[in-house]
Design an enzyme around this catalytic site. Structure first.
Site, PDB file in Angstrom:
ATOM      1  N   GLY A 356      32.020  32.225  44.144  1.00 37.48           N
ATOM      2  CA  GLY A 356      33.183  32.240  43.276  1.00 37.48           C
ATOM      3  C   GLY A 356      34.256  33.167  43.814  1.00 37.48           C
ATOM      4  CB  CYS A 357      37.722  33.811  42.761  1.00 34.34           C
ATOM      5  SG  CYS A 357      37.597  34.223  41.017  1.00 34.34           S
TER       6      CYS A 357
END
Length: 382
Positions: A356-357
């Site tokens: 994910g970010c």
């Protein structure tokens, strides 16, 4: 009264007057007076600036005497002998602390830097920036956190906030510090400025100075210190901040701070002020106190848990039938993510590892989230 005695009395009286004027005794800080990429004059300007800005600093130049700077005190030696002479001055107590461009720290000793964050103009401690607190990454970062807290306390921050930069092993280190907090270790976790919060920091957080102490590995801390100190100059001149900071380590008694060969006079001056402050506060004793408190809260057990073990034969675990993944579980380190997924597979929970970010995540059906979280806690991944 002989002339020699008169001279001694006169010197003592002058020191008393100087101490009274400056609000307290001055700390003798040795300064490596050769080796800068900007020339010896830049170093000497840093010493003068330290005297102007920090009234408790008494600079002691270690190296060849520089014309035009005769007002500074010197321990004279040839340029090639500066490192050895500075090391000897520290060991012999001729200076109470030192600022050097390099120093032969033993394994187990690291430096705790301090930078000026650009987002809000606030200072932030980087733990750590040079040296090596341990050859095991997890243990090193755990110790860096403890040394960062001790350094913050030496600067007068009684309850510093702590965050862990989102690098490899950040999540296991946060987990270890959380375990120690549960057992009584006095640590205050700071929070990310991002909407989802948390004490594992993104790049945004270090730009804004979200915490007092940012814990990271030494190489990353070194890069960050260089970038923060020279981002306005294009990199060749370190213009802001306090340098790479004072030395900390278990059983280490000296306070030696590091600056770069690219550090300019403002950073050198601030490094001398930083050094004087932590010397006056008794940094080595504070480090010992912090380690003792951490040890009471299970430091040694957490170090053991963070130490890699010999790899066992990998269990062949098959994924259950695929299902739509409509939820994500955060907080597991990238080095542990695949094994964590297998724990869920063994419980017949379909899961996938992804990035994910904000770091690695486990994707899974939302209906399994509570059970998955409990399983991963039981197995030490959360």
């Amino acid at each position: 009264m002989s002339d020699a005695i008169k001279k001694l009395v006169g010197t003592a009286l002058a020191e008393l007057v100087e101490s009274a004027r400056s609000g307290g005794p001055k700390v003798r800080v040795g300064l490596m007076a050769a080796g800068s990429e900007h020339g010896p004059e830049e170093i000497a300007r840093g010493a003068r600036l330290a005297m102007q800005n920090y009234h408790n600093v008494k600079p002691v130049m270690i190296g060849p005497r520089l014309p035009g700077y005769e007002d500074l005190e010197y321990i004279e030696c040839a340029a090639e002998d500066v490192p050895e002479t500075l090391e000897a001055a520290v060991k012999e107590g001729r200076v109470e602390g030192a600022v050097a461009m390099h120093f032969p720290f033993p394994l187990g000793v690291t430096t705790i830097g301090r930078v000026l964050t650009p987002g809000r103009g606030t200072p932030m401690i980087l733990a750590s920036t040079t040296g090596t607190s341990s050859t095991v990454r997890g243990e090193a970062m755990l110790r860096n956190a403890i040394y960062g807290i001790a350094t913050a306390k030496a600067l007068g921050l009684k309850n510093p906030t702590v965050g862990i930069l989102n690098v490899d092993t950040a999540q296991p280190v946060f987990r270890s510090l959380s375990h120690m907090k549960e057992k009584g270790y006095d640590i205050t976790f700071g929070q990310s400025t991002r909407a989802d919060g948390g004490s594992v920091l993104r790049g945004n957080d270090i730009l804004s100075g979200a915490v007092d102490v940012c814990v990271t590995d030494t190489l990353t801390g070194n890069v960050l210190c260089k970038m923060f100190s020279s981002f306005t100059t294009g990199g060749s001149f370190e213009a802001t901040g306090w340098g790479y900071g004072p030395s900390c380590g278990e059983g280490w008694k000296n306070v030696v701070s590091i600056v770069s060969r690219a550090s300019g006079a403002p950073v050198i001056a601030n490094a001398m002020g930083f050094t004087a402050a932590v010397v006056a506060a008794g940094l080595p004793a504070l480090v010992a106190e912090e380690l003792a408190a951490a040890r009471k809260a299970g430091l040694d057990d957490e170090i053991a848990a963070l130490t890699p073990r010999a790899a066992a034969a990998e269990e062949d675990v098959k994924a259950p039938a695929a299902e739509p993944t409509d939820d994500e579980l955060h907080g597991i380190d990238v080095l542990e993510i695949d094994n964590a997924v297998k724990v869920l597979w063994k419980a017949n929970i379909y899961a996938e590892s992804a990035m994910g970010c904000t770091g690695p995540v486990i994707k899974m059906p939302a209906r399994h989230m509570d059970k998955a979280r409990e399983l991963l806690k039981q197995n030490g991944y959360l």
